[in-house]
Design an enzyme around this catalytic site. Structure first.
Site, PDB file in Angstrom:
ATOM      1  N   VAL A  84       0.899  -1.144  -0.212  1.00 34.49           N
ATOM      2  CA  VAL A  84       0.169  -0.002   0.135  1.00 34.49           C
ATOM      3  C   VAL A  84       0.929   1.420  -0.039  1.00 34.49           C
ATOM      4  CG1 VAL A  84      -0.431   0.115   2.738  1.00 34.49           C
ATOM      5  CG2 VAL A  84      -1.922   1.242   1.177  1.00 34.49           C
ATOM      6  N   GLY A  85       2.138   1.292   0.788  1.00 33.96           N
ATOM      7  CA  GLY A  85       2.864   2.399   0.492  1.00 33.96           C
ATOM      8  C   GLY A  85       3.639   2.557  -0.565  1.00 33.96           C
ATOM      9  N   HIS A 293       9.434  -5.964   9.707  1.00 38.05           N
ATOM     10  CA  HIS A 293       8.690  -5.373   8.906  1.00 38.05           C
ATOM     11  C   HIS A 293       7.443  -6.381   8.285  1.00 38.05           C
ATOM     12  CE1 HIS A 293       7.816  -2.169   5.305  1.00 38.05           C
ATOM     13  NE2 HIS A 293       6.975  -2.658   5.733  1.00 38.05           N
ATOM     14  N   SER A 296       1.936  -6.813   7.509  1.00 34.05           N
ATOM     15  CA  SER A 296       1.068  -7.735   6.483  1.00 34.05           C
ATOM     16  C   SER A 296       1.062  -9.002   6.514  1.00 34.05           C
ATOM     17  CB  SER A 296       0.783  -6.682   5.168  1.00 34.05           C
ATOM     18  OG  SER A 296       2.271  -7.082   4.419  1.00 34.05           O
TER      19      SER A 296
HETATM   20  P1  NDP Z   1      -3.798   5.856   4.338  1.00 35.44           P
HETATM   21  O1  NDP Z   1      -3.557   6.877   3.031  1.00 35.44           O
HETATM   22  O2  NDP Z   1      -5.059   5.217   4.516  1.00 35.44           O
HETATM   23  O3  NDP Z   1      -3.321   6.820   5.624  1.00 35.44           O
HETATM   24  C1  NDP Z   1      -2.197   7.250   5.449  1.00 35.44           C
HETATM   25  C2  NDP Z   1      -2.556   8.575   6.575  1.00 35.44           C
HETATM   26  O4  NDP Z   1      -1.127   9.354   6.760  1.00 35.44           O
HETATM   27  C3  NDP Z   1      -3.516   9.439   6.454  1.00 35.44           C
HETATM   28  O5  NDP Z   1      -4.433   9.525   7.417  1.00 35.44           O
HETATM   29  C4  NDP Z   1      -3.086  10.932   6.279  1.00 35.44           C
HETATM   30  O6  NDP Z   1      -3.578  11.767   6.888  1.00 35.44           O
HETATM   31  C5  NDP Z   1      -1.406  10.456   6.768  1.00 35.44           C
HETATM   32  N1  NDP Z   1      -0.525  11.469   6.578  1.00 35.44           N
HETATM   33  C6  NDP Z   1      -0.212  11.871   5.463  1.00 35.44           C
HETATM   34  N2  NDP Z   1       0.446  13.087   5.805  1.00 35.44           N
HETATM   35  C7  NDP Z   1       0.628  13.346   7.004  1.00 35.44           C
HETATM   36  C8  NDP Z   1       1.246  14.209   7.817  1.00 35.44           C
HETATM   37  N3  NDP Z   1       2.067  15.308   7.221  1.00 35.44           N
HETATM   38  N4  NDP Z   1       1.178  14.202   9.150  1.00 35.44           N
HETATM   39  C9  NDP Z   1       0.366  13.092   9.797  1.00 35.44           C
HETATM   40  N5  NDP Z   1      -0.155  12.356   8.969  1.00 35.44           N
HETATM   41  C10 NDP Z   1      -0.101  12.362   7.740  1.00 35.44           C
HETATM   42  O7  NDP Z   1      -2.903   4.632   4.378  1.00 35.44           O
HETATM   43  P2  NDP Z   1      -2.859   3.117   5.024  1.00 35.44           P
HETATM   44  O8  NDP Z   1      -3.402   3.514   6.227  1.00 35.44           O
HETATM   45  O9  NDP Z   1      -3.453   2.089   4.275  1.00 35.44           O
HETATM   46  O10 NDP Z   1      -1.114   2.958   5.331  1.00 35.44           O
HETATM   47  C11 NDP Z   1      -0.526   3.763   5.776  1.00 35.44           C
HETATM   48  C12 NDP Z   1       1.080   3.580   5.915  1.00 35.44           C
HETATM   49  O11 NDP Z   1       1.339   2.441   6.623  1.00 35.44           O
HETATM   50  C13 NDP Z   1       1.296   3.266   4.327  1.00 35.44           C
HETATM   51  O12 NDP Z   1       1.679   4.205   3.679  1.00 35.44           O
HETATM   52  C14 NDP Z   1       2.889   2.228   4.643  1.00 35.44           C
HETATM   53  O13 NDP Z   1       3.844   3.088   4.703  1.00 35.44           O
HETATM   54  C15 NDP Z   1       2.442   1.603   6.005  1.00 35.44           C
HETATM   55  N6  NDP Z   1       2.253   0.216   6.153  1.00 35.44           N
HETATM   56  C16 NDP Z   1       3.073  -0.383   6.915  1.00 35.44           C
HETATM   57  C17 NDP Z   1       2.887  -1.930   6.785  1.00 35.44           C
HETATM   58  C18 NDP Z   1       3.782  -2.694   7.696  1.00 35.44           C
HETATM   59  O14 NDP Z   1       4.005  -3.857   7.203  1.00 35.44           O
HETATM   60  N7  NDP Z   1       4.455  -2.109   8.966  1.00 35.44           N
HETATM   61  C19 NDP Z   1       1.714  -2.563   6.253  1.00 35.44           C
HETATM   62  C20 NDP Z   1       0.854  -1.492   5.319  1.00 35.44           C
HETATM   63  C21 NDP Z   1       1.316  -0.347   5.539  1.00 35.44           C
HETATM   64  P3  NDP Z   1      -4.569  12.873   6.262  1.00 35.44           P
HETATM   65  O15 NDP Z   1      -5.582  12.066   5.589  1.00 35.44           O
HETATM   66  O16 NDP Z   1      -5.120  13.797   7.229  1.00 35.44           O
HETATM   67  O17 NDP Z   1      -3.551  13.374   5.135  1.00 35.44           O
HETATM   68  C1  DGY Z   2       3.140  -1.887   2.639  1.00 31.62           C
HETATM   69  O1  DGY Z   2       2.061  -2.646   2.004  1.00 31.62           O
HETATM   70  O2  DGY Z   2       3.102  -0.554   2.190  1.00 31.62           O
HETATM   71  C2  DGY Z   2       3.609  -2.569   3.789  1.00 31.62           C
HETATM   72  O3  DGY Z   2       4.830  -1.852   4.194  1.00 31.62           O
HETATM   73  C3  DGY Z   2       4.049  -4.192   3.439  1.00 31.62           C
HETATM   74  O4  DGY Z   2       2.727  -4.580   3.388  1.00 31.62           O
END
Ligand code: NDP
Ligand code: DGY
Length: 328
Positions: A84-85, A293, A296
């Protein structure tokens, strides 16, 4: 008369779950070339593999920059990332070239939120430390002051980035008896009402929370957000959790905060770099729990991610609607 359909070339940068490979191999639309290993493709092999490709299926560990896009050349129609990132991709360059991007939101939200809760509890209640004591014979008897940690009941939790995953974390934490749920980000969210979330400035969140959970995207604005000034504002008894991206945290500042007692403990599922070198100072600290990491990493989630990324790729090749297209 029958016109022969052009078979398109696809490069996949890693061994991925069969669910995804099956979809791609059964369509007859593309010829797949796969870096058939659990280890990352080298830069040289990536540049070679992507040459002339119409589609690229990549991972978060592949840096997709101008060099890769140049190596792919003008055939490239679609990049599908098994994540998703998307901070590993040069989005401006990709946009300039009119290449479509698929990603995997939603399908990994529950798994990542579960892992975040597990990491939070393991960190706050010192589970890894306790396990080591059992194995090493440090468990002499039941001791009133031994291995005490911090509980969620009656606490204030602050979520930085109440997006899909942030909200799923909040939903899971509330039933533990969390008294106050704060969140910060760029915008106030109406859906936060479900968890009685209060939108506050970052400073307020950092100074008032007993648990600070980072679940925002990595962007130029969030890079290094959790730095010396940030940790200085946290309570000495506060727990810091990051499951977003390592670069949101200044790790030298985190090390100082943890080793000086400025904050109580930290749990990280993401670091810079990944893997974190085994001699990294953070790994010498008992009050820092580091995971590789695995947010997921459930069998079913990874299978669904592979399916989704294959279907995104196919749609990009065929010029149809993607199940999950990144709009940028
Ligand atoms: P979303 O796009 O739904 O959420 C991202 C959030 O980041 C939004 O709520 C957004 O807030 C916030 N954000 C953006 N800019 C800022 C800022 N300047 N300050 C504070 N908040 C901010 O994505 P997901 O929830 O689906 O995923 C989030 C992240 O989690 C991914 O980008 C990835 O990097 C990470 N991830 C990690 C995983 C792991 O294995 N550890 C697995 C999956 C994801 P706003 O809407 O207010 O802009
Ligand atoms: C993502 O999806 O961004 C995680 O970091 C791995 O699932």
């Amino acid at each position: 008369m029958h016109t022969a359909q052009k078979i398109m070339k696809v490069f996949i940068t890693r061994r991925i779950p069969q669910e995804g490979l099956k979809i791609l191999s059964q369509t007859g639309v593309c010829k797949v070339s796969l870096w058939d290993s659990d280890e990352p493709v080298s830069r040289a092999e990536l540049l070679k593999g992507v040459a002339g490709a119409h589609g690229l299926l990549c991972l978060l560990s592949d840096k997709i920059d101008t060099e890769v896009l140049d190596a792919a050349g003008p055939n490239l129609k679609v990049i599908s990332t098994l994540s998703v990132g998307f901070d590993h991709m040069a989005m401006d360059e990709i946009k300039k070239r009119g290449v479509r991007v698929g990603y995997t939101p939603d399908v990994l939200t529950d798994a990542t939120a579960e892992l975040t809760v597990a990491l939070l509890l393991a960190t706050a209640r010192r589970l890894p430390e306790g396990m080591v004591e059992v194995i090493n014979g440090g468990w002499s008897t039941w001791k009133p002051l031994w291995l005490c940690g911090y509980g969620l009941s009656g606490s204030t939790v602050g979520v930085i980035g109440l997006g899909r995953i942030g909200m799923a974390i909040a939903r899971r934490l509330k039933p533990f008896g969390v008294k106050k749920l704060l969140y910060s980000g760029r915008t106030d969210k109406s859906y936060a009402a479900e968890v009685e979330g209060e939108y506050v400035p970052l400073d307020t969140l950092v100074s008032e929370s007993d648990f600070v959970v980072v679940s925002c995207a990595l962007t130029p604005d969030t890079q290094g957000l959790c730095n010396k000034h940030f940790f200085c504002k946290m309570k000495n008894t506060a727990v810091f959790i990051n499951t977003s991206r390592g670069a949101v945290v200044n790790q030298e500042d985190l090390y100082q905060a943890l080793s000086s007692g400025q904050i109580a403990c930290a749990g990280l599922d993401v670091t810079t770099p990944e893997p974190l070198p085994t001699d990294h100072p953070l790994l010498t600290l008992k009050n820092c729990v580091v995971l590789p990491h695995i947010g997921s990493a459930t069998y079913s989630t990874r299978g669904i991610m592979a399916e989704l990324s294959a279907n995104n790729l196919l749609a990009g090749l065929q010029g149809t609607d993607m199940p999950s297209e990144l709009k940028f």
